[in-house]
Design a protein around this motif. Structure first.
Motif, PDB file in Angstrom:
ATOM      1  N   VAL A 322     -19.705 -51.771 -18.917  1.00 19.90           N
ATOM      2  CA  VAL A 322     -19.132 -50.456 -18.634  1.00 19.90           C
ATOM      3  C   VAL A 322     -17.790 -50.387 -19.361  1.00 19.90           C
ATOM      4  CG1 VAL A 322     -18.326 -48.872 -16.872  1.00 19.90           C
ATOM      5  CG2 VAL A 322     -20.291 -50.348 -16.413  1.00 19.90           C
ATOM      6  N   ASN A 323     -17.700 -49.488 -20.303  1.00 16.69           N
ATOM      7  CA  ASN A 323     -16.481 -49.359 -21.104  1.00 16.69           C
ATOM      8  C   ASN A 323     -15.418 -48.578 -20.329  1.00 16.69           C
ATOM      9  OD1 ASN A 323     -17.295 -50.325 -24.015  1.00 16.69           O
ATOM     10  ND2 ASN A 323     -19.011 -49.137 -23.226  1.00 16.69           N
ATOM     11  N   TYR A 324     -14.191 -49.054 -20.399  1.00 17.67           N
ATOM     12  CA  TYR A 324     -13.082 -48.343 -19.753  1.00 17.67           C
ATOM     13  C   TYR A 324     -11.832 -48.487 -20.614  1.00 17.67           C
ATOM     14  CZ  TYR A 324     -11.821 -53.050 -18.167  1.00 17.67           C
ATOM     15  OH  TYR A 324     -11.508 -54.371 -18.129  1.00 17.67           O
ATOM     16  N   LEU A 325     -10.964 -47.499 -20.481  1.00 14.92           N
ATOM     17  CA  LEU A 325      -9.718 -47.477 -21.263  1.00 14.92           C
ATOM     18  C   LEU A 325      -8.659 -46.756 -20.442  1.00 14.92           C
ATOM     19  CD1 LEU A 325      -8.130 -47.957 -23.868  1.00 14.92           C
ATOM     20  CD2 LEU A 325      -9.064 -45.804 -24.754  1.00 14.92           C
ATOM     21  N   ASP A 326      -7.658 -47.507 -20.004  1.00 17.48           N
ATOM     22  CA  ASP A 326      -6.532 -46.942 -19.233  1.00 17.48           C
ATOM     23  C   ASP A 326      -5.231 -47.221 -19.984  1.00 17.48           C
ATOM     24  OD1 ASP A 326      -8.318 -46.217 -17.249  1.00 17.48           O
ATOM     25  OD2 ASP A 326      -8.053 -48.097 -16.148  1.00 17.48           O
ATOM     26  N   ILE A 327      -4.371 -46.226 -20.025  1.00 14.53           N
ATOM     27  CA  ILE A 327      -3.067 -46.424 -20.661  1.00 14.53           C
ATOM     28  C   ILE A 327      -1.972 -45.896 -19.737  1.00 14.53           C
ATOM     29  CG2 ILE A 327      -4.051 -46.239 -22.976  1.00 14.53           C
ATOM     30  CD1 ILE A 327      -2.850 -43.445 -23.186  1.00 14.53           C
ATOM     31  N   ASN A 328      -0.791 -46.482 -19.868  1.00 17.87           N
ATOM     32  CA  ASN A 328       0.382 -46.047 -19.095  1.00 17.87           C
ATOM     33  C   ASN A 328       1.593 -46.080 -20.013  1.00 17.87           C
ATOM     34  OD1 ASN A 328       2.137 -45.361 -17.016  1.00 17.87           O
ATOM     35  ND2 ASN A 328       2.385 -47.489 -16.353  1.00 17.87           N
ATOM     36  N   LEU A 329       2.136 -44.919 -20.299  1.00 22.78           N
ATOM     37  CA  LEU A 329       3.304 -44.793 -21.171  1.00 22.78           C
ATOM     38  C   LEU A 329       4.532 -44.540 -20.318  1.00 22.78           C
ATOM     39  CD1 LEU A 329       4.549 -44.573 -24.020  1.00 22.78           C
ATOM     40  CD2 LEU A 329       3.999 -42.130 -23.949  1.00 22.78           C
ATOM     41  N   SER A 330       5.554 -45.387 -20.494  1.00 24.05           N
ATOM     42  CA  SER A 330       6.789 -45.239 -19.725  1.00 24.05           C
ATOM     43  C   SER A 330       7.982 -45.316 -20.683  1.00 24.05           C
ATOM     44  CB  SER A 330       6.894 -46.337 -18.664  1.00 24.05           C
ATOM     45  OG  SER A 330       8.106 -46.227 -17.946  1.00 24.05           O
ATOM     46  N   PRO A 331       8.914 -44.363 -20.578  1.00 27.84           N
ATOM     47  CA  PRO A 331       8.864 -43.156 -19.744  1.00 27.84           C
ATOM     48  C   PRO A 331       7.948 -42.105 -20.360  1.00 27.84           C
ATOM     49  CG  PRO A 331      10.861 -43.152 -21.048  1.00 27.84           C
ATOM     50  CD  PRO A 331      10.178 -44.455 -21.346  1.00 27.84           C
ATOM     51  N   SER A 332       7.670 -41.051 -19.588  1.00 29.40           N
ATOM     52  CA  SER A 332       6.838 -39.962 -20.068  1.00 29.40           C
ATOM     53  C   SER A 332       7.413 -38.653 -19.546  1.00 29.40           C
ATOM     54  CB  SER A 332       5.392 -40.143 -19.607  1.00 29.40           C
ATOM     55  OG  SER A 332       5.325 -40.178 -18.186  1.00 29.40           O
ATOM     56  N   GLY A 333       6.771 -37.562 -19.939  1.00 24.88           N
ATOM     57  CA  GLY A 333       7.284 -36.258 -19.518  1.00 24.88           C
ATOM     58  C   GLY A 333       8.470 -35.842 -20.365  1.00 24.88           C
ATOM     59  N   ASN A 334       9.417 -35.113 -19.744  1.00 23.76           N
ATOM     60  CA  ASN A 334      10.635 -34.658 -20.435  1.00 23.76           C
ATOM     61  C   ASN A 334      11.741 -35.692 -20.251  1.00 23.76           C
ATOM     62  OD1 ASN A 334       9.488 -32.196 -21.273  1.00 23.76           O
ATOM     63  ND2 ASN A 334       9.895 -31.281 -19.259  1.00 23.76           N
ATOM     64  N   THR A 388      -7.455 -45.512 -29.036  1.00 24.17           N
ATOM     65  CA  THR A 388      -8.895 -45.366 -29.205  1.00 24.17           C
ATOM     66  C   THR A 388      -9.572 -46.731 -29.091  1.00 24.17           C
ATOM     67  OG1 THR A 388      -8.699 -45.566 -31.609  1.00 24.17           O
ATOM     68  CG2 THR A 388      -8.669 -43.352 -30.677  1.00 24.17           C
ATOM     69  N   MET A 389     -10.767 -46.698 -28.501  1.00 24.55           N
ATOM     70  CA  MET A 389     -11.619 -47.891 -28.405  1.00 24.55           C
ATOM     71  C   MET A 389     -13.056 -47.410 -28.589  1.00 24.55           C
ATOM     72  SD  MET A 389     -12.316 -50.504 -25.251  1.00 24.55           S
ATOM     73  CE  MET A 389     -13.390 -49.292 -24.500  1.00 24.55           C
ATOM     74  N   GLY A 390     -13.561 -47.578 -29.794  1.00 24.97           N
ATOM     75  CA  GLY A 390     -14.896 -47.056 -30.082  1.00 24.97           C
ATOM     76  C   GLY A 390     -14.895 -45.550 -29.969  1.00 24.97           C
ATOM     77  N   HIS A 391     -15.767 -45.023 -29.092  1.00 19.95           N
ATOM     78  CA  HIS A 391     -15.849 -43.577 -28.897  1.00 19.95           C
ATOM     79  C   HIS A 391     -14.894 -43.080 -27.813  1.00 19.95           C
ATOM     80  CE1 HIS A 391     -19.323 -43.192 -31.519  1.00 19.95           C
ATOM     81  NE2 HIS A 391     -19.857 -44.246 -30.928  1.00 19.95           N
ATOM     82  N   LEU A 392     -14.212 -43.991 -27.136  1.00 21.38           N
ATOM     83  CA  LEU A 392     -13.283 -43.599 -26.080  1.00 21.38           C
ATOM     84  C   LEU A 392     -11.883 -43.425 -26.656  1.00 21.38           C
ATOM     85  CD1 LEU A 392     -14.309 -45.912 -23.094  1.00 21.38           C
ATOM     86  CD2 LEU A 392     -14.908 -43.511 -23.466  1.00 21.38           C
ATOM     87  N   SER A 393     -11.143 -42.482 -26.075  1.00 22.04           N
ATOM     88  CA  SER A 393      -9.754 -42.281 -26.495  1.00 22.04           C
ATOM     89  C   SER A 393      -8.950 -41.749 -25.318  1.00 22.04           C
ATOM     90  CB  SER A 393      -9.674 -41.310 -27.676  1.00 22.04           C
ATOM     91  OG  SER A 393     -10.110 -40.015 -27.301  1.00 22.04           O
ATOM     92  N   ARG A 394      -7.676 -42.127 -25.293  1.00 19.37           N
ATOM     93  CA  ARG A 394      -6.737 -41.648 -24.279  1.00 19.37           C
ATOM     94  C   ARG A 394      -5.435 -41.263 -24.969  1.00 19.37           C
ATOM     95  NH1 ARG A 394     -10.865 -41.856 -22.057  1.00 19.37           N
ATOM     96  NH2 ARG A 394     -11.463 -42.917 -20.091  1.00 19.37           N
ATOM     97  N   LYS A 395      -4.754 -40.261 -24.376  1.00 22.05           N
ATOM     98  CA  LYS A 395      -3.489 -39.787 -24.948  1.00 22.05           C
ATOM     99  C   LYS A 395      -2.405 -39.776 -23.882  1.00 22.05           C
ATOM    100  CE  LYS A 395      -5.499 -36.758 -28.503  1.00 22.05           C
ATOM    101  NZ  LYS A 395      -5.555 -35.364 -29.022  1.00 22.05           N
ATOM    102  N   ALA A 396      -1.157 -39.999 -24.336  1.00 24.72           N
ATOM    103  CA  ALA A 396       0.024 -39.885 -23.481  1.00 24.72           C
ATOM    104  C   ALA A 396       1.171 -39.377 -24.346  1.00 24.72           C
ATOM    105  CB  ALA A 396       0.378 -41.224 -22.830  1.00 24.72           C
ATOM    106  N   SER A 397       2.109 -38.653 -23.743  1.00 30.13           N
ATOM    107  CA  SER A 397       3.183 -38.054 -24.554  1.00 30.13           C
ATOM    108  C   SER A 397       4.468 -37.945 -23.742  1.00 30.13           C
ATOM    109  CB  SER A 397       2.757 -36.668 -25.051  1.00 30.13           C
ATOM    110  OG  SER A 397       2.542 -35.794 -23.963  1.00 30.13           O
ATOM    111  N   PHE A 398       5.534 -37.707 -24.466  1.00 33.23           N
ATOM    112  CA  PHE A 398       6.818 -37.399 -23.830  1.00 33.23           C
ATOM    113  C   PHE A 398       7.614 -36.483 -24.764  1.00 33.23           C
ATOM    114  CE2 PHE A 398       7.572 -41.254 -26.265  1.00 33.23           C
ATOM    115  CZ  PHE A 398       8.766 -40.999 -26.920  1.00 33.23           C
ATOM    116  N   GLU A 399       8.472 -35.694 -24.147  1.00 35.70           N
ATOM    117  CA  GLU A 399       9.336 -34.766 -24.880  1.00 35.70           C
ATOM    118  C   GLU A 399      10.756 -35.309 -24.801  1.00 35.70           C
ATOM    119  OE1 GLU A 399       9.700 -31.253 -27.178  1.00 35.70           O
ATOM    120  OE2 GLU A 399       7.878 -31.792 -26.081  1.00 35.70           O
ATOM    121  N   LEU A 400      11.310 -35.694 -25.971  1.00 37.76           N
ATOM    122  CA  LEU A 400      12.644 -36.293 -26.025  1.00 37.76           C
ATOM    123  C   LEU A 400      13.655 -35.265 -26.514  1.00 37.76           C
ATOM    124  CD1 LEU A 400      14.622 -38.695 -25.911  1.00 37.76           C
ATOM    125  CD2 LEU A 400      13.880 -39.289 -28.235  1.00 37.76           C
ATOM    126  N   LEU A 401      14.733 -35.100 -25.723  1.00 34.43           N
ATOM    127  CA  LEU A 401      15.844 -34.234 -26.114  1.00 34.43           C
ATOM    128  C   LEU A 401      17.116 -35.069 -26.104  1.00 34.43           C
ATOM    129  CD1 LEU A 401      17.032 -31.482 -26.828  1.00 34.43           C
ATOM    130  CD2 LEU A 401      17.267 -31.017 -24.382  1.00 34.43           C
TER     131      LEU A 401
END
Length: 569
Positions: A322-334, A388-401
């Motif tokens: 069972v393929n799985y892909l989890d990501i955690n980006l810190s910090p995130s948001g604004n 990305t991992m094969g056909h799986l993909s995850r995204k995370a973002s942050f807005e830096l000011l």
């Protein structure tokens, strides 16, 4: 008189017997048809024949009469028993025999009397009959692999001669080998008709490849074509030897999906009940060959097996991932930061396989992961990472000011292209966007786009007097001011003309001084040369020492050198 005729006839008969043709002609007829038996192959001329008589050979050397024909008289049938009503004679003296039977297989004799000559022409008759057809009967319901089983019986009825039957598989003849193929044939003769019925029984040990094989039987008769029976196919049964576990799922299989396990066995008939081994748990499935696991998770990953209920040792296995892909980006948001601060990014990846990471800033791809040891205003923007991992993909973002009080980096001035005004330029940094103001009123203000915390502001002025101009930038975090001296355009014009006049006088003065020094140097050099020449002459004449003259020469040289240096200045 009758005795004489009888004696003559007997003498003629003996003579005829002596002249019987040694060669025996054979005529083949079909059972039930009318058979034409030729007399001397029809070579007899009717006008030469006095008497034509047909007879046949009986058993024990006896003969039987059939019919006789004398010139200018009708045919006289003298046949009895089985030939009565079945014989007649054609115009060419051939014997016509209707409803041919197997008992007609004998020698028929045509006796011909021509003048004083008597001749006999014997003809051998053979009767053939093809069987009406071939049929496979007593067929087996199924054939078991490796077991010699009666496949069927092929019968060729009422034939003459007796039919020879050949068994075929996929149009290839089968030959008895005493192991996997056994063929037993028998022939029965009808006591009334004399026709033969041939029966052939095939025993066959099937193989797995015989599942769709076609079995037929055939015979090739002495006359006519080949007869072939209708094809017969058989169900081939065999025990299961191999078992395969199939995994039916979407690709890739991810958490939340369903996965179906299917057990496939090669037995015939195929098994319909199986054991499914689910990571230590045993599930028995009746009348089905599948088992479905719903809403899988990463814990579902592992080895799965299936086996036969009646033979648990025969099993198959398959790994389910069972393929799985989890990501955690810190910090995130604004994220709001001050200039010159540091920002530490942490990207945690939990995946079932190898993954790849890419970054973009404001939708523009970056070559590497961003690092912020000392933030600048140009670091502001929207950052997004894609894993990305094969056909799986995850995204995370942050807005830096990046925020900070504005700073004027440069305040400059330049004359306009038409020479009638001056352009003042104030370049500043800060975030949020600072407001720009001037201490004088200018015209045609221009403001650049606020990019990466930088802004440039321009104004046009036409100063009538010398003045000091200030540029001020301000935002919510602070303010900054710088000043620059701006002279009137009219003073600059007059100063330009005066500067040009003074430059001309100075140039003339310098040229005059240089020329004077050069002339003085030439005069001193000429004087020195004359002096030296006279001094040498006097010394030669008077015999004085040259020491005194040498000192004077040194002084004169120093003087010349001093004047030369002044000329260079």
């Amino acid at each position: 008189m009758h005795l004489l005729s009888a004696s003559l006839a007997c003498a003629l008969l003996v003579s005829a017997l002596l002249r019987r043709v040694s060669g025996l002609e054979t005529v083949v007829g079909q059972y039930g048809d009318t058979l034409e038996i030729p007399c001397n192959n029809g070579a007899m001329k009717a006008e030469d024949v006095l008497i034509t008589k047909w007879k046949y050979n009986k058993e024990e050397g006896l003969s039987g009469d059939l019919l006789v024909k004398q010139t200018h008289k009708n045919i006289t049938i003298i046949a009895t028993n089985e030939y009565k009503g079945r014989v007649s004679m054609a115009a060419n003296s051939s014997l016509l025999l209707s409803a041919a039977k197997l008992t007609d297989q004998r020698v028929f004799i045509c006796m011909v009397v021509t003048g004083a000559d008597i001749a006999e022409y014997p003809v051998n008759v053979v009767i053939y009959k093809m069987p009406p057809g071939l049929e496979i009967s007593d067929k087996a319901e199924e054939l078991e692999i490796g077991k010699l089983t009666k496949l069927g019986k092929c019968v060729a009825q009422d034939a003459n001669p007796a039919a020879n039957i050949t068994w075929l598989k996929n149009n290839e003849p089968l030959v008895a080998d005493g192991k996997g193929i056994s063929i037993q044939a028998s022939v029965q003769v009808d006591p009334v008709t004399g026709l033969s019925t041939t029966s052939s029984t095939l025993e066959y040990s099937a193989e797995k490849e015989d599942t769709d094989a076609q079995f037929t039987c055939s015979t090739q008769h002495a006359v006519g074509g080949e007869l072939v029976s209708a094809a017969a196919t058989f169900t081939i049964t065999y025990s299961t030897e191999n078992i395969v576990l199939q995994v039916i799922a979407q690709d890739p299989l991810v958490e939340g999906d369903n996965v179906t396990l299917k057990c496939v066995a090669d037995g015939n008939p195929a098994p319909i009940s199986f054991n499914f081994h689910l990571k230590g748990d045993l599930v028995k499935v009746e009348n089905a060959d599948t088992y479905t696991i719903t809403d899988v998770s990463r814990d579902t990953t592992g080895e799965y097996k299936c086996s036969l209920i009646d033979n648990p040792t025969l099993e198959a296995s398959k790994d389910v991932t069972v393929n799985y892909l989890d990501i955690n980006l810190s910090p995130s948001g604004n994220i709001l930061k001050s200039a010159d601060e540091a920002l530490n990014l942490t990207l945690q990846i939990d995946a079932s396989g190898e993954s790849m990471v890419s970054w973009t800033k404001d939708n523009v791809k970056l070559d590497k992961e961003p690092k912020f040891a000392k933030l600048t205003y140009s670091d502001s923007g929207r950052y997004e990472c894609k894993v990305t991992m094969g056909h799986l993909s995850r995204k995370a973002s942050f807005e830096l000011l990046v925020k900070g009080a504005p700073v004027i980096r440069q305040l400059s001035k330049r004359r306009g292209e038409d020479g009638q005004h001056k352009v003042l330029i104030c370049e500043a940094e800060g975030s949020p966007k600072p407001a720009v103001s001037w201490s004088v009123n200018g015209t045609s203000p221009e403001e650049s786009a606020f990019i990466n915390g930088k802004i440039t502001h321009k104004i046009r002025v036409v100063p009538s007097a010398n003045l000091t101009v200030s540029c001020t930038v301000i935002n919510e975090f602070g303010t900054d001011t710088r000043s620059i001296n701006v002279s009137t355009l009219f003073v600059e014009v007059r100063m330009d003309k005066q500067d040009q006049s003074e430059d001309s006088d100075q140039t003339k003065l310098v040229v005059g001084v240089v020329v004077g020094l050069l002339v003085a140097t030439l005069v001193l050099g000429l004087t020195y040369w004359v002096y030296m020449k006279k001094s040498k002459q006097g010394s030669w004449k008077t015999g004085e020492k040259e020491d005194g003259s040498s000192e004077e020469e040194k002084k004169l040289e120093e003087k010349v050198e001093e004047n030369s240096q002044k000329a260079e200045v």
